[in-house]
Write a protein that holds these residues in place. Sequence first.
Motif, PDB file in Angstrom:
ATOM      1  N   THR A 271       0.832  -1.199   0.000  1.00 40.39           N
ATOM      2  CA  THR A 271       0.000   0.000   0.000  1.00 40.39           C
ATOM      3  C   THR A 271       0.869   1.252   0.000  1.00 40.39           C
ATOM      4  N   PRO A 272       0.656   2.174  -0.937  1.00 40.36           N
ATOM      5  CA  PRO A 272       1.380   3.450  -0.874  1.00 40.36           C
ATOM      6  C   PRO A 272       1.130   4.148   0.461  1.00 40.36           C
ATOM      7  N   ILE A 273       2.155   4.786   1.012  1.00 37.63           N
ATOM      8  CA  ILE A 273       2.030   5.395   2.331  1.00 37.63           C
ATOM      9  C   ILE A 273       0.995   6.518   2.330  1.00 37.63           C
ATOM     10  N   LYS A 274       0.878   7.229   1.234  1.00 39.51           N
ATOM     11  CA  LYS A 274      -0.156   8.270   1.162  1.00 39.51           C
ATOM     12  C   LYS A 274      -1.537   7.661   1.377  1.00 39.51           C
ATOM     13  N   ASP A 275      -1.800   6.504   0.781  1.00 35.44           N
ATOM     14  CA  ASP A 275      -3.092   5.836   0.968  1.00 35.44           C
ATOM     15  C   ASP A 275      -3.255   5.345   2.398  1.00 35.44           C
ATOM     16  N   ALA A 276      -2.164   4.828   2.981  1.00 33.29           N
ATOM     17  CA  ALA A 276      -2.226   4.339   4.363  1.00 33.29           C
ATOM     18  C   ALA A 276      -2.511   5.475   5.335  1.00 33.29           C
ATOM     19  N   VAL A 277      -1.897   6.637   5.106  1.00 32.62           N
ATOM     20  CA  VAL A 277      -2.139   7.801   5.965  1.00 32.62           C
ATOM     21  C   VAL A 277      -3.588   8.262   5.836  1.00 32.62           C
ATOM     22  N   ARG A 278      -4.070   8.318   4.614  1.00 33.23           N
ATOM     23  CA  ARG A 278      -5.457   8.759   4.397  1.00 33.23           C
ATOM     24  C   ARG A 278      -6.428   7.818   5.122  1.00 33.23           C
ATOM     25  N   LYS A 279      -6.193   6.526   5.040  1.00 32.23           N
ATOM     26  CA  LYS A 279      -7.071   5.560   5.691  1.00 32.23           C
ATOM     27  C   LYS A 279      -6.975   5.679   7.215  1.00 32.23           C
TER      28      LYS A 279
END
Length: 294
Positions: free
Chosen positions: A281-289
């Motif tokens: 998972t891209p970290i940007k997506d992980a942060v958003r989630k």
Amino acid sequence: MRVLVMGATGFIGRRLVRALDDAGHDVVAFSRSASEESFPEGVEPFEGDLGEPDSLDGLCDDIDVAYYLIHSLTSENFAELDRRYARRFADSASAAGVDRVVYLSGISGDEENLSPHLASRREVESVLAEGSFDLTVLRAAVIIGPESASFRIVDDLTDRLPLMLVPKWVRTPCQPIGVDDAISYLVELLDADETRGETYDIGGPSVWSYESLLKLTAAEKGKRVFIVPVPVMTPGLSSHWLRFTTDVQYAIARPLAESMRNPVTVDPEMDLQDAVPIDQTPIKDAVRKALAGA
């Protein structure tokens, strides 16, 4: 497979219990506050305390694999407690004939200059390795998720300090990982027999610094932060600074802050992705989630 999760009500433990149950395993969930209401239907709760040996009778009976997720950062003497609890668990698992144990540890980078927190993680690895079972160790840096203490510190800072005078470790490289990816690695390694007796690093697909992670988190909330590293602020001083800037319990925030001086990136020769490939998972997506509470 009958699987025991030690620390089943924690940030990682609850998610791991659910994932193992979804994968069709018979799961025993150990915690000081374990109850049937805490877990999915069919999961067997085991309420006990590693500080009270009498509460552990039968804990490892008929267990094939155990995940050890116990950490004692909320205590001032966390290293002593972690050592004692790990030895107690290793003795119990060995006596019961547990085949395999998986321990979630931490990436340290510099093995010569460990913070007390990371030194304790290494000591627990050594204690568990003395058991008669096959031990697999996964070492992670910052795990991105809504209840992760490390990520909550980042989140709190971006809420409270639009201008930050921060320690120079803010530019230390780190390789965070989304919690869903960490859980995927923990579950899927059960089908990779070559991971028995091995130690691996786990991380996301890219390397960041704490500064860039702060800026990313702020941007995802529609904010901007201005960061000025201060070279005279030591890890010890910065841990006291965190007392006033985050809701994370100080006993937890302090050892985490002291660990931030260590670069924590995946060693290419120890990358679990080679043995257990997952869609990272891209970290940007992980942060958003994580910000959405998922």
